[in-house]
Design an enzyme around this catalytic site. Structure first.
Site, PDB file in Angstrom:
ATOM      1  N   ARG A 200      24.141  -5.768   6.042  1.00 14.80           N
ATOM      2  CA  ARG A 200      23.068  -6.726   5.754  1.00 14.80           C
ATOM      3  C   ARG A 200      23.311  -7.401   4.421  1.00 14.80           C
ATOM      4  O   ARG A 200      24.012  -6.874   3.575  1.00 14.80           O
ATOM      5  CB  ARG A 200      21.748  -5.972   5.566  1.00 14.80           C
ATOM      6  CG  ARG A 200      20.914  -5.815   6.749  1.00 14.80           C
ATOM      7  CD  ARG A 200      19.676  -5.014   6.323  1.00 14.80           C
ATOM      8  NE  ARG A 200      19.261  -4.128   7.366  1.00 14.80           N
ATOM      9  CZ  ARG A 200      18.452  -4.470   8.353  1.00 14.80           C
ATOM     10  NH1 ARG A 200      17.947  -5.678   8.395  1.00 14.80           N
ATOM     11  NH2 ARG A 200      18.144  -3.610   9.291  1.00 14.80           N
TER      12      ARG A 200
ATOM     13  N   HIS B  38     -14.560  15.660  -7.870  1.00 17.22           N
ATOM     14  CA  HIS B  38     -15.649  14.969  -7.185  1.00 17.22           C
ATOM     15  C   HIS B  38     -15.920  13.645  -7.888  1.00 17.22           C
ATOM     16  O   HIS B  38     -15.939  13.615  -9.123  1.00 17.22           O
ATOM     17  CB  HIS B  38     -16.921  15.823  -7.220  1.00 17.22           C
ATOM     18  CG  HIS B  38     -18.100  15.132  -6.637  1.00 17.22           C
ATOM     19  ND1 HIS B  38     -18.266  14.986  -5.284  1.00 17.22           N
ATOM     20  CD2 HIS B  38     -19.158  14.509  -7.226  1.00 17.22           C
ATOM     21  CE1 HIS B  38     -19.383  14.321  -5.062  1.00 17.22           C
ATOM     22  NE2 HIS B  38     -19.944  14.012  -6.215  1.00 17.22           N
TER      23      HIS B  38
END
Ligand code: FAD
Length: 464
Positions: A35, A443
């Site tokens: 590529r 939390h």
């Protein structure tokens, strides 16, 4: 002619990671890539461009559906498709250039062109033959066609994922043949951008192989989002008309035949190993029945000094699996003893919500006759998910009934693809569900749902 310790063929996530790890370990290394850019399928036409479009289209969806509820007043978003594609191309460019930089930094020669192996110890690129003590094939995979169907892929109207990542315009109607990860991700992109999307799946449900409860839930959520999903249907023909295509399919339960028109048909029925032009037949490299290169536990092929990794060998066709194998084979060549636990390779679908899995599914445990328990926690009970307006879905943890050891985990919900990793680490350390449940979680985070699902394997979660 140059002489190397290692020549890697293919610069996808398997090949480029392998080349870098070889160089880090002091091996003189080259990598052959045909590529124009490094990074393989993943960076050029796979993981990265699809995630760029998923991210952009997700923001469009957020603006259209959730802004108002959050008190954000904005004009309806307009999509400049050309610009979105160029954003995607910029993301690809930044990533592929990054690999080029890493090659230079690690003094890896990029041998530009398509490589073949005329004999063990030699790699031919263009007119030049190079020598290598070890040759690693990382040539990847290519899109498969529809088994048993008449179809011509032109990458314009009938496309693979590669064509779907650069359509000239957003289609009005798209048919996706194959309800696997790639089809659902790209189908979601176009659905969010306004296309009418119909997914046709051969099996009785989408994402075959996924934990069935999660897959059923996923299908329901996608349908709620407006994706038309036809399951148990075998596509027999895709005809290309001038500017449209016609898909013929038969329902497997009664043979009833139907047709559906589309501006674009995406064929996403899986991928096949790519070994063209390598000269494996003449070299005597054995392939499996499915065309994969056969390797032993050390990635050695049937020809001494020739190894293979990534999508071209058996196992899940995932970038991180290829990367890990790339690192492992490099370390083996350097005399180390790496190990990959194939039971702990996560799989993620990057839709909204995301779906992430690791380890055994409930069906696999049943089939193995293993006594297990299930801990589940719904994102409806998670404060952070509610604040993000993404409380669809749940966490499911499967643990051994006797020992409590975690055997698998499946998450459908916000950032599931990130959350799955704490379970991967826990499984690597042989943790019990109780170990997870007793670990303090910040939390408010969506990861608290993982903790609560672990609690559900024991005395029960707090928020349900
Ligand atoms: P590849 O990435 O396919 O690279 C192989 C390279 O080898 C190619 O660049 C090719 O040009 C080169 N090559 C082949 N033969 C030769 C030769 N003879 N000479 C020189 N060069 C050669 N996986 C994930 O984990 N997460 C995702 O989100 C994800 N999304 C995807 C989305 C799409 C649309 C697609 C198509 C795939 C996706 N995948 C994803 C899968 C992932 O891209 C592959 O698993 C991964 O790229 C495999 O890596 P590899 O190194 O084995 O091969």
């Amino acid at each position: 002619m140059a002489s190397y310790d290692v020549i890697v063929i293919g610069a996808g996530p398997g090949g480029y990671v392998c080349a870098i790890r070889c160089a880090q370990l002091g091996l003189k290394t080259a990598c052959v890539e045909g590529r124009e850019t490094l990074g393989g399928t993943c960076l050029n036409v796979g993981c990265i461009p699809s995630k760029a479009l998923l991210h952009a289209s997700h923001l469009v969806h957020e603006a259209e559906h959730n802004f108002d509820a959050m008190g954000i007043k904005a004009a309806a978003p307009k999509v400049d498709w050309e610009k979105m594609l160029s954003f995607k191309d910029d993301v690809i460019g930044a990533n592929t250039k990054g690999v080029e930089f890493l090659f230079k930094k690690n003094k890896i020669d990029w041998l530009k062109g398509w490589g073949s192996i005329p004999e063990a110890g030699k790699v031919k690129v263009g007119g030049e033959v190079h020598e290598a003590k070890h040759i690693i094939i990382a040539s990847g995979s290519d899109a498969a066609s529809i088994p048993g169907a008449e179809v011509t892929i032109d990458e314009k109207i009938v496309v693979t994922s590669t064509g779907a990542l650069e359509l000239p315009k957003i289609p009005k109607k798209m048919v996706v043949v194959g309800g696997g990860v790639i089809g659902l991700e790209l189908g979601s992109v176009y659905k969010r951008l306004g296309s009418e999307v119909t997914v046709i799946e051969f099996m009785d449900g989408i994402t075959p192989g996924m934990d069935a409860e999660i897959a059923r839930n996923f299908q329901k959520i996608l349908k709620k989002q407006g994706l038309e999903i036809i399951t148990g249907a075998a596509v027999s023909k895709v005809e290309t008309l001038k500017t449209k295509a016609k898909v013929t399919y038969a329902m497997r339960k009664d043979g009833a035949e139907n047709t559906i028109d589309a501006d674009v048909v995406l064929v996403s029925t899986g991928r096949v190993p790519y070994t063209e032009g390598l000269g494996l037949d003449a070299l005597g490299v054995k392939l499996t029945k499915r065309g994969q290169i056969e390797v032993d536990a050390h990635y050695r092929t049937s020809v001494p000094g020739v190894y293979a990794i990534g999508d071209v060998i058996e196992g899940p066709m995932l970038a991180h699996k290829a990367e890990d194998e790339g690192g492992a084979v490099a370390e083996m060549i350097a005399g180390q003893k790496p190990h990959i636990d194939y039971n702990i390779i996560p799989g993620v679908v990057y839709t909204t919500p995301e779906v992430a899995s690791v380890g055994a599914t409930e069906e696999q445990l049943k089939e193995a006759g293993r006594a297990y328990k299930v801990g589940k926690f719904n994102f409806m009970g998670n404060g952070r998910a509610k604040a993000m307006m993404q409380s669809d879905g749940f966490v499911k943890i499967l643990a051994d009934k006797e020992t409590d050891r975690i055997l698998g985990a499946h998450i459908i919900g916000p950032v599931a693809g990130e959350m799955i990793h704490e379970i991967c680490v826990a499984m690597e350390f042989g943790a019990s569900a109780e170990d997870l449940a007793r670990t303090c979680h910040a939390h408010p985070t969506t990861s608290e749902a993982v903790r609560e699902a672990a609690m559900a394997c024991g005395d029960g979660p707090i928020h349900a």
